[in-house]
Design a protein around this motif. Structure first.
Motif, short mmCIF file in Angstrom:
data_model
loop_
_atom_site.label_atom_id
_atom_site.label_comp_id
_atom_site.label_asym_id
_atom_site.label_seq_id
_atom_site.Cartn_x
_atom_site.Cartn_y
_atom_site.Cartn_z
N GLU A 19 -17.44 61.48 -4.14
CA GLU A 19 -18.67 60.91 -3.58
C GLU A 19 -19.47 60.13 -4.62
N LYS A 20 -19.32 60.49 -5.89
CA LYS A 20 -20.03 59.81 -6.96
C LYS A 20 -19.23 58.58 -7.42
N PRO A 21 -19.90 57.63 -8.06
CA PRO A 21 -19.15 56.56 -8.73
C PRO A 21 -18.28 57.18 -9.82
N VAL A 22 -17.09 56.64 -10.01
CA VAL A 22 -16.15 57.17 -11.00
C VAL A 22 -15.66 56.03 -11.89
N MET A 76 -11.10 49.56 -17.92
CA MET A 76 -11.99 50.52 -17.29
C MET A 76 -12.36 49.97 -15.92
N ILE A 77 -12.07 50.75 -14.87
CA ILE A 77 -12.41 50.35 -13.51
C ILE A 77 -13.44 51.32 -12.97
N LEU A 78 -14.52 50.76 -12.45
CA LEU A 78 -15.57 51.56 -11.83
C LEU A 78 -15.31 51.59 -10.33
N PHE A 79 -15.11 52.79 -9.79
CA PHE A 79 -14.87 52.98 -8.37
C PHE A 79 -16.14 53.47 -7.70
N LYS A 80 -16.45 52.88 -6.56
CA LYS A 80 -17.59 53.31 -5.74
C LYS A 80 -17.10 53.41 -4.31
N GLY A 81 -17.35 54.55 -3.69
CA GLY A 81 -16.90 54.72 -2.31
C GLY A 81 -15.40 54.59 -2.14
N GLN A 83 -13.40 52.59 -3.68
CA GLN A 83 -12.90 51.24 -3.91
C GLN A 83 -13.28 50.76 -5.32
N PRO A 84 -12.43 49.92 -5.93
CA PRO A 84 -12.81 49.34 -7.22
C PRO A 84 -14.03 48.43 -7.02
N ALA A 85 -15.08 48.68 -7.78
CA ALA A 85 -16.30 47.89 -7.66
C ALA A 85 -16.42 46.86 -8.78
N ASP A 86 -15.89 47.21 -9.96
CA ASP A 86 -15.98 46.32 -11.11
C ASP A 86 -14.99 46.80 -12.16
N GLN A 87 -14.65 45.93 -13.10
CA GLN A 87 -13.77 46.35 -14.19
C GLN A 87 -14.12 45.65 -15.48
N MET A 88 -13.74 46.32 -16.57
CA MET A 88 -13.95 45.80 -17.92
C MET A 88 -12.64 46.00 -18.68
N ILE A 89 -12.16 44.93 -19.28
CA ILE A 89 -10.89 44.99 -20.01
C ILE A 89 -11.16 44.84 -21.49
N GLY A 90 -10.50 45.69 -22.29
CA GLY A 90 -10.61 45.62 -23.74
C GLY A 90 -11.61 46.61 -24.29
N LYS A 94 -20.54 50.42 -27.39
CA LYS A 94 -21.19 51.34 -26.46
C LYS A 94 -22.25 50.64 -25.61
N ALA A 95 -23.07 49.79 -26.20
CA ALA A 95 -24.14 49.11 -25.46
C ALA A 95 -23.57 48.25 -24.33
N ALA A 96 -22.46 47.59 -24.57
CA ALA A 96 -21.84 46.74 -23.54
C ALA A 96 -21.26 47.58 -22.42
N ILE A 97 -20.65 48.70 -22.76
CA ILE A 97 -20.09 49.58 -21.72
C ILE A 97 -21.21 50.21 -20.90
N ARG A 98 -22.29 50.63 -21.57
CA ARG A 98 -23.44 51.20 -20.86
C ARG A 98 -24.01 50.16 -19.88
N LYS A 99 -24.15 48.94 -20.33
CA LYS A 99 -24.69 47.87 -19.47
C LYS A 99 -23.79 47.65 -18.26
N PHE A 100 -22.48 47.64 -18.50
CA PHE A 100 -21.49 47.49 -17.43
C PHE A 100 -21.64 48.61 -16.38
N LEU A 101 -21.88 49.82 -16.85
CA LEU A 101 -21.97 50.97 -15.95
C LEU A 101 -23.30 51.08 -15.23
N THR A 102 -24.35 50.51 -15.78
CA THR A 102 -25.68 50.69 -15.19
C THR A 102 -26.23 49.46 -14.50
N LYS A 103 -25.43 48.40 -14.42
CA LYS A 103 -25.95 47.18 -13.77
C LYS A 103 -25.96 47.31 -12.26
#
Length: 103
Positions: A19-22, A76-81, A83-90, A94-103
């Motif tokens: 149920e949570k984003p993964v 890194m693939i962020l799944f929501k519901g 389904q893949p919602a977004d991804q980051m390659i490479g 930390k700041a860039a990954i945090r931004k990717f996860l919290t946008k």
């Protein structure tokens, strides 16, 4: 906080049915950049309680790797519901990954 490893077998239950984003870290044992990203994701998993973190070894789990068309690691693939919602390659700081996860 330790990030739980998932496999082709339990990916549906652990990621798609969650149920949570993964955030799923697709990695490989031979991958140098993956080793740099891993401790950053461990830190973020303790800081971002509203997101679940999982990792999957692409070599040991080719079915899921193919299904989500992962061509390079780390991915890194962020799944929501379920389904893949977004991804980051490479490897990213930390700041860039945090931004990717919290946008």
């Amino acid at each position: 906080m330790a990030i739980k490893a998932v496999t082709d077998t339990d990916f549906q239950a652990e990621v798609l049915d969650n149920e949570k984003p993964v955030l799923v870290d697709f990695w490989a044992t031979w991958c140098g950049p993956c080793k740099k990203v891993s401790p950053v994701l461990e830190e973020l998993s303790g800081e971002l309680g509203d997101i679940e973190f999982r990792k999957i070894d692409t070599d040991a789990n080719p079915e899921i790797t193919r299904q989500f068309q992962v061509m390079s690691v780390p991915t890194m693939i962020l799944f929501k519901g379920g389904q893949p919602a977004d991804q980051m390659i490479g490897a990213h700081p930390k700041a860039a990954i945090r931004k990717f996860l919290t946008k």
